[in-house]
Enzyme design. Sequence first.
Site, PDB file in Angstrom:
ATOM      1  N   THR A   1      17.570 -53.453  77.579  1.00  0.00           N
ATOM      2  CA  THR A   1      16.199 -53.715  77.094  1.00  0.00           C
ATOM      3  C   THR A   1      15.174 -53.467  78.202  1.00  0.00           C
ATOM      4  OG1 THR A   1      16.330 -56.071  77.653  1.00  0.00           O
ATOM      5  CG2 THR A   1      16.910 -55.459  75.398  1.00  0.00           C
TER       6      THR A   1
ATOM      7  N   GLY B   1      16.910 -71.612  59.575  1.00  0.00           N
ATOM      8  CA  GLY B   1      17.474 -71.742  60.930  1.00  0.00           C
ATOM      9  C   GLY B   1      16.415 -71.872  62.010  1.00  0.00           C
ATOM     10  N   GLU B   2      15.134 -71.707  61.638  1.00  0.00           N
ATOM     11  CA  GLU B   2      14.104 -71.811  62.678  1.00  0.00           C
ATOM     12  C   GLU B   2      13.822 -73.277  63.017  1.00  0.00           C
ATOM     13  OE1 GLU B   2       9.593 -70.413  63.733  1.00  0.00           O
ATOM     14  OE2 GLU B   2      10.518 -69.559  61.959  1.00  0.00           O
TER      15      GLU B   2
ATOM     16  N   ASN C   1      21.476 -53.083  83.293  1.00  0.00           N
ATOM     17  CA  ASN C   1      22.099 -51.993  82.519  1.00  0.00           C
ATOM     18  C   ASN C   1      21.087 -51.263  81.640  1.00  0.00           C
ATOM     19  OD1 ASN C   1      21.638 -53.715  80.393  1.00  0.00           O
ATOM     20  ND2 ASN C   1      23.746 -53.747  79.646  1.00  0.00           N
TER      21      ASN C   1
ATOM     22  N   TYR D   1      24.182 -67.419  70.661  1.00  0.00           N
ATOM     23  CA  TYR D   1      23.379 -67.275  71.888  1.00  0.00           C
ATOM     24  C   TYR D   1      23.287 -68.620  72.613  1.00  0.00           C
ATOM     25  CZ  TYR D   1      19.151 -67.030  74.786  1.00  0.00           C
ATOM     26  OH  TYR D   1      18.264 -67.120  75.834  1.00  0.00           O
TER      27      TYR D   1
ATOM     28  N   ILE E   1       1.883 -62.214  61.664  1.00  0.00           N
ATOM     29  CA  ILE E   1       2.790 -62.783  60.656  1.00  0.00           C
ATOM     30  C   ILE E   1       3.246 -64.161  61.124  1.00  0.00           C
ATOM     31  CG2 ILE E   1       4.945 -62.438  59.338  1.00  0.00           C
ATOM     32  CD1 ILE E   1       3.053 -60.126  58.899  1.00  0.00           C
TER      33      ILE E   1
HETATM   34  N1  LIG Z   1      11.709 -65.072  77.766  1.00  0.00           N
HETATM   35  C1  LIG Z   1      11.954 -66.320  77.348  1.00  0.00           C
HETATM   36  O1  LIG Z   1      11.114 -66.952  76.669  1.00  0.00           O
HETATM   37  C2  LIG Z   1      13.276 -66.995  77.698  1.00  0.00           C
HETATM   38  C3  LIG Z   1      13.509 -68.287  77.218  1.00  0.00           C
HETATM   39  C4  LIG Z   1      14.713 -68.907  77.534  1.00  0.00           C
HETATM   40  C5  LIG Z   1      15.645 -68.264  78.334  1.00  0.00           C
HETATM   41  N2  LIG Z   1      15.393 -67.005  78.781  1.00  0.00           N
HETATM   42  C6  LIG Z   1      16.423 -66.343  79.607  1.00  0.00           C
HETATM   43  O2  LIG Z   1      15.810 -65.716  80.713  1.00  0.00           O
HETATM   44  C7  LIG Z   1      16.523 -64.521  81.057  1.00  0.00           C
HETATM   45  C8  LIG Z   1      15.565 -63.342  81.146  1.00  0.00           C
HETATM   46  O3  LIG Z   1      14.931 -63.187  79.875  1.00  0.00           O
HETATM   47  P1  LIG Z   1      13.824 -62.074  79.609  1.00  0.00           P
HETATM   48  O4  LIG Z   1      12.874 -62.658  78.644  1.00  0.00           O
HETATM   49  O5  LIG Z   1      13.322 -61.518  80.891  1.00  0.00           O
HETATM   50  O6  LIG Z   1      14.704 -60.994  78.823  1.00  0.00           O
HETATM   51  P2  LIG Z   1      14.669 -59.394  78.925  1.00  0.00           P
HETATM   52  O7  LIG Z   1      15.456 -58.886  77.760  1.00  0.00           O
HETATM   53  O8  LIG Z   1      13.289 -58.917  79.110  1.00  0.00           O
HETATM   54  O9  LIG Z   1      15.477 -59.126  80.254  1.00  0.00           O
HETATM   55  C9  LIG Z   1      16.896 -59.127  80.317  1.00  0.00           C
HETATM   56  C10 LIG Z   1      17.302 -57.990  81.236  1.00  0.00           C
HETATM   57  O10 LIG Z   1      18.729 -58.006  81.365  1.00  0.00           O
HETATM   58  C11 LIG Z   1      19.225 -56.683  81.229  1.00  0.00           C
HETATM   59  N3  LIG Z   1      20.607 -56.797  80.725  1.00  0.00           N
HETATM   60  C12 LIG Z   1      20.993 -57.200  79.493  1.00  0.00           C
HETATM   61  N4  LIG Z   1      22.341 -57.157  79.403  1.00  0.00           N
HETATM   62  C13 LIG Z   1      22.802 -56.760  80.624  1.00  0.00           C
HETATM   63  C14 LIG Z   1      24.103 -56.539  81.141  1.00  0.00           C
HETATM   64  N5  LIG Z   1      25.195 -56.702  80.389  1.00  0.00           N
HETATM   65  N6  LIG Z   1      24.226 -56.116  82.422  1.00  0.00           N
HETATM   66  C15 LIG Z   1      23.117 -55.914  83.199  1.00  0.00           C
HETATM   67  N7  LIG Z   1      21.857 -56.097  82.749  1.00  0.00           N
HETATM   68  C16 LIG Z   1      21.694 -56.523  81.469  1.00  0.00           C
HETATM   69  C17 LIG Z   1      18.280 -56.002  80.267  1.00  0.00           C
HETATM   70  O11 LIG Z   1      18.291 -54.587  80.364  1.00  0.00           O
HETATM   71  C18 LIG Z   1      16.936 -56.600  80.694  1.00  0.00           C
HETATM   72  O12 LIG Z   1      16.324 -55.831  81.708  1.00  0.00           O
HETATM   73  C19 LIG Z   1      17.614 -64.366  80.012  1.00  0.00           C
HETATM   74  O13 LIG Z   1      18.832 -64.881  80.529  1.00  0.00           O
HETATM   75  C20 LIG Z   1      17.137 -65.235  78.860  1.00  0.00           C
HETATM   76  O14 LIG Z   1      18.221 -65.728  78.075  1.00  0.00           O
HETATM   77  C21 LIG Z   1      14.234 -66.348  78.477  1.00  0.00           C
END
Ligand SMILES: NC(=O)c1ccc[n+]([C@@H]2O[C@H](COP(=O)([O-])OP(=O)(O)OC[C@H]3O[C@@H](n4cnc5c(N)ncnc54)[C@H](O)[C@@H]3O)[C@@H](O)[C@H]2O)c1
Length: 318
Positions: free
Chosen positions: A37, A269-270, A34, A142, A198
């Site tokens: 981000t 909370g961290e 969508n 979350y 930071i």
């Molecule tokens: N990056 C990390 O360190 C990390 C750690 C733990 C879990 N995760 C999980 O991995 C997954 C990917 O993370 P990421 O770091 O690539 O995040 P990101 O924000 O870069 O990517 C998420 C993508 O999902 C899309 N999106 C968000 N809501 C949406 C919706 N309602 N419908 C369709 N698309 C939607 C955003 O536009 C984005 O492109 C997530 O589920 C996140 O919770 C990531």
Amino acid sequence: MNRILITGGCGFIGLNLIAYLMKKPVSDIVVLDNLSTGRKENLHEFDVEFHEGDIRDATLVEKLISSVDSVIHLAADTRVMESIENPDYNFDVNVVGTYNLLRAARNKGIERFVFASTGGAILGDIDPPVHEGIVPRPISPYGASKLFAEGYCSAFAGSYDMRTVALRFSNVYGPRSYHKGSVVAAFYKRIINGLPLIVYGDGTQTRDYVYVDDICEAIYLSLSGEHGGKVYQLGSGKETSINELIKEIKEVVGKDYNVDVQYESFRKGEIRKNYADISNAKRTLGFDSKVKLKDGLRRTWEWFCTNYHRYAETERQH
Ligand SMILES: NC(=O)c1ccc[n+]([C@@H]2O[C@H](COP(=O)([O-])OP(=O)(O)OC[C@H]3O[C@@H](n4cnc5c(N)ncnc54)[C@H](O)[C@@H]3O)[C@@H](O)[C@H]2O)c1
């Protein structure tokens, strides 16, 4: 392995996963995002089918799933602090959205469903190493939303014979993370802009930093084998403090960049200490964390040096 639907394919892990899968025998990749981000422009280097839309749109999800063989579900509202302020939105995207996808996959007879879960947020503030045997006690909406979604993945495996897998990622870092607020991306952006890093607290808090290609490999491994309803803890398996990370980063960026550090008070909370026990994923999934921290940081820095301005320009236009 033929057509794969990747939700959230325009995001950090999604873009790296597409790059990874392009080198594998995958015939087609369909992306649903969508663009909340992620950015469509960042798909320019790949030949994929893109659909702008929301995982909460059940009709669209049904339609897209009818043309694929497996689903890799990455789309999420990933912002922990915002989930505390607005738990309704987070619930809608992460729980209802995941349920939509699972229901559509079940209706279309799709077995393979890989879900991106999380290592730290789902378990709460506990003594590491974190592993699959710990009772989850999320301390943010979350984390709770990911636990909910894991529950449905397990239920759909148990009730409808789907081979769902939940992968609990630790702190993932790597190229294509320009838009992320996670620590490595945030530090590199500040270094490029001549700003101090930071650190909240004294820098002794620890995390498990895993390079994104290792996570992509784990996702790929999950698409085959008997993993119905399984949960895997993923990470590097190593504990690194922020101060150690900064030391490595200073060596990677070299003397051309001045790296100052500004210490501020600890944020409430961290989580203080975190790293993953990845022995189950090693044993059962065949996973290993191959990229050493210094190498991963170097590759990520090279990406930032080359791509920072292009990605910054894309963000400015949105
Ligand atoms: N990056 C990390 O360190 C990390 C750690 C733990 C879990 N995760 C999980 O991995 C997954 C990917 O993370 P990421 O770091 O690539 O995040 P990101 O924000 O870069 O990517 C998420 C993508 O999902 C899309 N999106 C968000 N809501 C949406 C919706 N309602 N419908 C369709 N698309 C939607 C955003 O536009 C984005 O492109 C997530 O589920 C996140 O919770 C990531």
